[in-house]
Scaffold this active site. Structure first.
Site, short mmCIF file in Angstrom:
data_model
loop_
_atom_site.label_atom_id
_atom_site.label_comp_id
_atom_site.label_asym_id
_atom_site.label_seq_id
_atom_site.Cartn_x
_atom_site.Cartn_y
_atom_site.Cartn_z
N TYR A 177 41.41 -17.90 -12.39
CA TYR A 177 41.99 -16.71 -12.32
C TYR A 177 40.82 -15.50 -12.71
CZ TYR A 177 46.00 -19.28 -11.16
OH TYR A 177 47.13 -20.12 -10.48
N ARG A 194 44.17 -17.70 -23.15
CA ARG A 194 44.05 -19.13 -22.84
C ARG A 194 42.64 -19.30 -22.34
NH1 ARG A 194 48.08 -23.27 -19.87
NH2 ARG A 194 47.39 -24.48 -21.37
N CYS A 219 58.15 -37.32 -19.17
CA CYS A 219 57.71 -36.83 -17.76
C CYS A 219 57.28 -37.94 -16.68
CB CYS A 219 56.78 -35.69 -17.79
SG CYS A 219 55.66 -35.27 -16.58
N GLY A 225 53.66 -29.28 -22.25
CA GLY A 225 53.97 -28.73 -20.83
C GLY A 225 54.98 -29.43 -20.37
#
Ligand SMILES: Cc1cc2nc3c(=O)[nH]c(=O)nc-3n(C[C@H](O)[C@H](O)[C@H](O)COP(=O)(O)O)c2cc1C
Length: 349
Positions: free
Chosen positions: A166, A214, A328, A306
């Site tokens: 980003y 981050r 997961c 996460g």
């Protein structure tokens, strides 16, 4: 015997009750184009906080309409956005978790056109323009204003999104940044925007507000990353939440063959050696024993779980009690939460 996960840690002046951090995870399709949620997130986050998680990082939140990652993502670019974060802050505090929000400008990865980046790079079917110096000033101000709104909402801090390609990654990475002014070229110039934003947020929000960064490692080398991490520490960043940068797949950083985790986790454990502030690592940590190994061997300060926390909101409490957790499924191509913002084969079982 007390679990190694169940040890508190100070982040700035806040006591985080244990070593598990919920990293930012966008709830896709839970919002509208104006940055307002259409599905209540307070419940979503409170569930994970109630499940014991010490530090919650609310998902990527746009600092401006222009900087949105998706057209259903939530924002903090207007005062009217504050109440939705008030609800999330209150809900997590009720469960004794510390809660911060990730702030993002997506740069060339933003929705809509035109998009802006450090340089006028080619982006599929999209016009990408180089940011002018005036526009950069505006973005800095927007990060600071969004942080002030987060503070007004009662959140304990913010995480500045400097990873995953980003906008801030697009400045730190040589792969994108081809500028020849004070924001491009040398390493110090490429780091300038991130550092100015951190400095501005600290000045505006005061000493006690948590600033997390981050961190996107390997942009382009670990040596440069180490320098950057130390700069962030010197500026008063309270915690680094380490993930991947644009150059993450480059061959610059290869973990030893017997390293038991992903190379993204490795990046976190390498940055941990460089700074005295807390560092969190992430990626593929699904079972408590994986987190325990990292903490027991003093490889990291905090472990970010996460998809594990999407699959099992009670992951942390179960881990502390030595109970098994829902694992997961690693849904391909992306997790079911990623598809519709809520469906997970495990969640709700
Ligand atoms: C559905 C989904 C949404 C995500 N949203 C964000 C985000 O908003 N900001 C961010 O920095 N990373 C985001 N990520 C990356 C996660 O924070 C995390 O780094 C990644 O899932 C790897 O950790 P895990 O293996 O424990 O899931 C997202 C990942 C997923 C699966």
């Amino acid at each position: 015997m007390t679990s190694v996960i169940d040890r508190s840690i100070m982040i700035n002046k806040k006591k985080v009750k244990n070593r598990i951090l919920m990293p930012p995870l966008v709830c896709f399709n839970w919002g509208n184009e104006e940055g307002f949620e259409t599905v209540d997130r307070a419940e979503h986050y409170a569930l994970r906080a109630k499940g014991g998680t010490g530090l919650m990082v609310v998902e990527a939140t746009a600092i401006s309409r222009e900087g949105r990652i998706t057209d259903t993502g939530i924002g903090l670019w207007r005062d009217e956005h504050i109440p939705q974060f008030e609800r999330m802050a209150h809900a997590c505090h009720q469960e004794d978790s510390v809660v911060i929000v990730q702030l993002v400008h997506a740069g060339m990865k933003a929705v809509g056109t035109p998009v802006y980046s450090s340089s006028a790079v080619e982006v599929e079917n999209k016009q990408c323009l180089e940011l002018s110096l005036e526009h950069i000033e505006r973005i800095k101000a927007e990060f600071i204003e969004a942080a002030l709104r987060a503070q007004k909402a009662g959140l304990d801090g913010v995480e500045i999104h400097g990873a995953h390609g980003y906008l801030l990654s697009q400045f730190t990475s040589k792969q994108v940044n081809a500028r020849n002014d004070q924001y491009g070229g040398s390493l110090d110039n490429r780091l300038r925007l991130s550092l100015e934003i951190v400095e501005g947020v600290r000045k505006a929000t005061g000493d006690d507000f948590i600033i997390c960064y981050r961190f996107g490692v390997n942009d382009p080398t670990l040596e440069e990353d180490k320098y950057f991490a130390k700069k962030l520490e010197a500026l008063g960043v309270d915690i680094l939440n380490v993930s991947a940068g644009i150059g993450a797949n480059s061959k610059n950083l290869v973990p030893p063959e017997d390293y038991p985790y992903s190379f993204i986790t490795y990046m976190g454990t390498e940055i941990f050696k460089q700074v005295d502030i807390p560092v969190a690592c992430v990626f593929g940590i699904k079972e408590p024993k994986q987190a325990e190994y990292l903490l027991e061997n003093e490889m990291i300060d905090m472990v970010a779980v996460g998809k594990g926390l999407l699959a099992d909101p009670n992951w942390t409490n179960k881990a502390i009690k030595g109970e098994g957790v829902n694992i997961c499924y690693n849904c391909a191509p992306w997790c079911k939460y990623g598809k519709d913002g809520k469906t997970c084969p495990w969640y709700g079982k």
